[in-house]
Motif scaffolding. Structure first.
Motif, PDB file in Angstrom:
ATOM      1  N   GLN A 195       2.396   1.671  -3.452  1.00  0.00           N
ATOM      2  CA  GLN A 195       1.497   2.211  -4.465  1.00  0.00           C
ATOM      3  C   GLN A 195       1.290   3.703  -4.240  1.00  0.00           C
ATOM      4  N   ALA A 196       1.147   4.101  -2.969  1.00  0.00           N
ATOM      5  CA  ALA A 196       0.936   5.523  -2.667  1.00  0.00           C
ATOM      6  C   ALA A 196       2.149   6.342  -3.089  1.00  0.00           C
ATOM      7  N   GLU A 254       0.834  -1.207   0.000  1.00  0.00           N
ATOM      8  CA  GLU A 254       0.000   0.000   0.000  1.00  0.00           C
ATOM      9  C   GLU A 254       0.869   1.259   0.000  1.00  0.00           C
ATOM     10  N   ASP A 266       2.428   6.141  -7.178  1.00  0.00           N
ATOM     11  CA  ASP A 266       1.262   6.572  -7.951  1.00  0.00           C
ATOM     12  C   ASP A 266       1.456   7.895  -8.697  1.00  0.00           C
TER      13      ASP A 266
END
Lengths: 349, 286
Positions: free
Chosen positions: B250-251, B247, B254
């Protein structure tokens, strides 16, 4: 003098969060505590739940009245200006601060910034307003600059090179170069052009005025740093471990002996032999495969930190990986429970 | 990207830029090119990925077929004075060169122009098809890329001004030069990369050829709510750990325009193995 705790290590290893949690715990234990960070990231401010963008640069902000906890984000440009004004007369200070090369020295020599940070910390320590000052060092070169800076600045400003290069100033601010330096200056002239060369030499001559004040102060900063409790933080990974290793290799030059290697975000040793759930559902299968991956990692993680501490001959303090970084004072205090080993290192001194 | 003569590799400290500089070198070598890897500040980083302790100013030919050197500052200055300024090698005494070094270090931009000048000069020499620069970390990269302009504006007459102008042209020439930015899927390196991209976009000093995400972990085919059905234990903890990392990854990535994804290498690998494996992945990706 306040007791000084220096937290050092590569960028991104969690120095700021560790500084905040150690500072919070010390304050909760009744010590008047100041946390100083040089990290421009908002992390410390966020974690402590305060704004550190006060109007006056380099004035501590009260975080917690009851626990007497203060925090400060160092403004290095302001510190450097204050140092210049402190160590030289107003006219030269003005001239220096306007000089583009002086700006360049302050901006580009990590030693100059680190020196400024050190002098500021020494000033807070002398004020006796705090029992403990926790310093989160700038990440450059694993924080070693913070310790080397007093000596480096003395070498730069008081060095033979500078005396050799710069002669006397004759009226009209023109510089009379030393005859011995002439062949080099002809060469320099071809490369840099005479106008620039003259400005540089001029600047170096002004800089020499800072020397006496700075030399005296630098010696005091060095004494303060040799008695500080130094914690070197690393995480698993080639970058942070290389930085920590480099810090330890430079130790003979700076007369500092770290209290511990703090290995942050360690994986649990229990993972090394864990096999994950039995059973044949896709979920159990996926979790078991993932466990195999992480049990290799946990072994490597443990071997890496133990080998490192053994090689560096320093006590190892392991801080476990957290799923979420602490975002407020309460979480920070809770985290400090994980740091009992660290706190005893500081309080035993 | 690999058809450029000068590939500059940078990224926040610790993201693996030296490993990737070496991997790009191996990749280009496998494609039949004569490769020079030029390490600018961090002299050991590239060396260990080539299986050496140290690099020297004189290029070393490695068994893998690539050559590598370190841009040692005093040697670069000495060569600059000798070759570009036509100062005979015997002329500068040690005291003279040290004094010169102080001047060069003090004048803004000059030190950077002389260091960065070396790999650019090597591309002009034509002894190699591609020069891959293990460049200073992101925090210092902009001051290196801006140095030619700084020197051009500060030095009204000196010889280095001419040099700086040619350098700026070489860097800005998209046919010759390209910049590769490396990041890991972590908050700080990704944020610094994003900031660097913004500045590079605004200043047109060099074109960014690729953004590489290094040490990317694979997705896990389970969700947090799936895991609540499992008994507590290391298996569940490790899965939660992986999901939390995923997570955060991805943050972090992104907002970035990632061109090449390189996986995290689980387990124990020597630095040389890391570079060789990354070169394999680069072969698939480029």
């Amino acid at each position: 003098m306040s007791e000084i705790v220096v937290i050092t290590g590569a960028g991104g290893v969690g120095k700021t969060t560790l500084s905040a949690s150690i500072g919070t715990a010390l304050a909760a234990a009744g010590q008047r505590t100041l946390i100083i960070t040089v990290d421009p990231a908002r992390r410390l401010a966020d974690a402590l739940g305060v704004s550190l963008d006060g109007a006056a640069p380099n004035r501590p902000t009260r975080v917690d009245d009851v626990a007497e906890l203060d925090a400060l984000m160092l403004d290095l440009t302001a510190s450097w200006e204050a140092i210049t004004r402190r160590h030289t007369d107003p006219q030269i200070a003005d001239r220096l601060l306007e000089n583009p090369y002086f700006r360049a020295v302050a901006d580009r020599f990590p030693a100059a910034q680190s020196y400024a940070a050190g002098e500021q910390v020494a000033e807070f320590a002398d004020s006796r307003a705090w029992d403990v000052i926790v310093v989160d060092t700038p990440p450059a070169a694993g924080g070693i600059d913070f310790f080397m800076a007093p000596r480096q600045m003395q070498d730069l400003i008081g060095g033979r090179m500078l005396r050799w290069l710069t002669g006397a100033r004759i009226p009209g601010r023109r510089l009379l170069y030393r005859t011995t330096a002439r062949p080099m200056l002809r060469l320099a002239d071809a490369v840099l052009g005479s106008a620039l060369l003259e400005e540089i030499a001029d600047f170096l001559l002004d800089l020499r005025n800072l020397y006496d004040g700075m030399a005296a102060r630098a010696a005091a900063i060095e004494r303060m740093l040799t008695t500080a409790t130094v914690l070197v933080v690393s995480t698993d990974g080639p970058g942070p471990m290389r930085e920590a290793g480099r810090f330890f290799r430079s130790l003979p030059e700076i007369a500092v002996s770290p209290a511990a290697l703090v290995f942050n975000r360690a994986l649990p040793d229990s993972w090394i032999t864990a096999r994950g759930p039995q059973g044949s559902s896709p979920l159990e299968q996926a979790v078991r495969d993932n466990m195999a991956r992480w049990s290799t990692e946990a072994r490597r993680n443990r071997d890496a930190r133990e080998a490192m501490a053994a090689r560096l001959e320093v006590p190892l303090v392991t801080v476990p990986w957290l799923r979420q970084a602490p975002r407020d004072l309460i979480a920070l205090q809770a985290l400090a429970g994980e740091h009992s080993g660290l706190l005893s290192l500081i309080q035993d001194d | 990207m690999l058809d450029r003569k000068l590939i500059i590799v940078s990224g926040k400290g610790g993201v693996g830029k030296s490993a990737i500089a070496v991997a790009l070198g191996l990749r280009a070598q496998r494609a039949g090119k004569r490769v020079l890897i030029s390490a600018m500040l961090e002299h050991t980083g590239a060396a260990i990925h080539l299986g050496a302790d140290q690099l020297t100013y004189q290029p070393t030919d490695f068994a893998s077929g690539v050559a590598a050197m370190s841009v040692e500052r005093s040697a670069a200055l000495e060569e600059y004075l000798r070759v570009q300024m036509r100062v005979p090698a015997a002329a500068p005494t040690r005291a003279l060169s040290r004094a010169m070094q102080v001047l060069v270090d003090t004048a803004p931009g000059v030190r950077e122009v002389i260091s960065m000048g070396k790999p650019i000069f090597d591309t002009w020499q034509g002894n190699y098809d591609v020069v891959i620069v293990d460049a200073p970390p992101l925090g210092q990269l902009m001051s290196y890329l801006r140095a030619p302009a700084v020197v051009a504006s500060l030095v009204p007459t000196g010889g280095i001004k001419v040099q700086a102008g040619r350098m700026a042209d070489a860097l800005a020439d998209t046919e010759t030069s390209t910049l590769v930015l490396v990041t890991t899927p972590e908050e700080l390196p990704a944020a610094e990369t994003s900031e660097a991209l913004r500045q590079l976009e605004a200043e047109h000093l060099i074109r960014v050829g690729a953004v590489i995400a290094n040490r990317v972990i694979p997705p896990l085919a389970v969700s947090e709510s799936d895991l609540t059905t499992l008994a507590a234990g290391p298996g569940r903890d490790a899965a939660l750990h992986h999901l939390a990392l995923w997570e955060a990854q991805q943050a972090a990535l992104d907002p970035l325009p990632i061109d090449i994804w390189l996986p995290y290498l689980f387990g124990v690998h020597t630095p040389q193995e890391v570079a060789a494996q990354l070169a394999d992945f680069l072969e698939d990706a480029t």
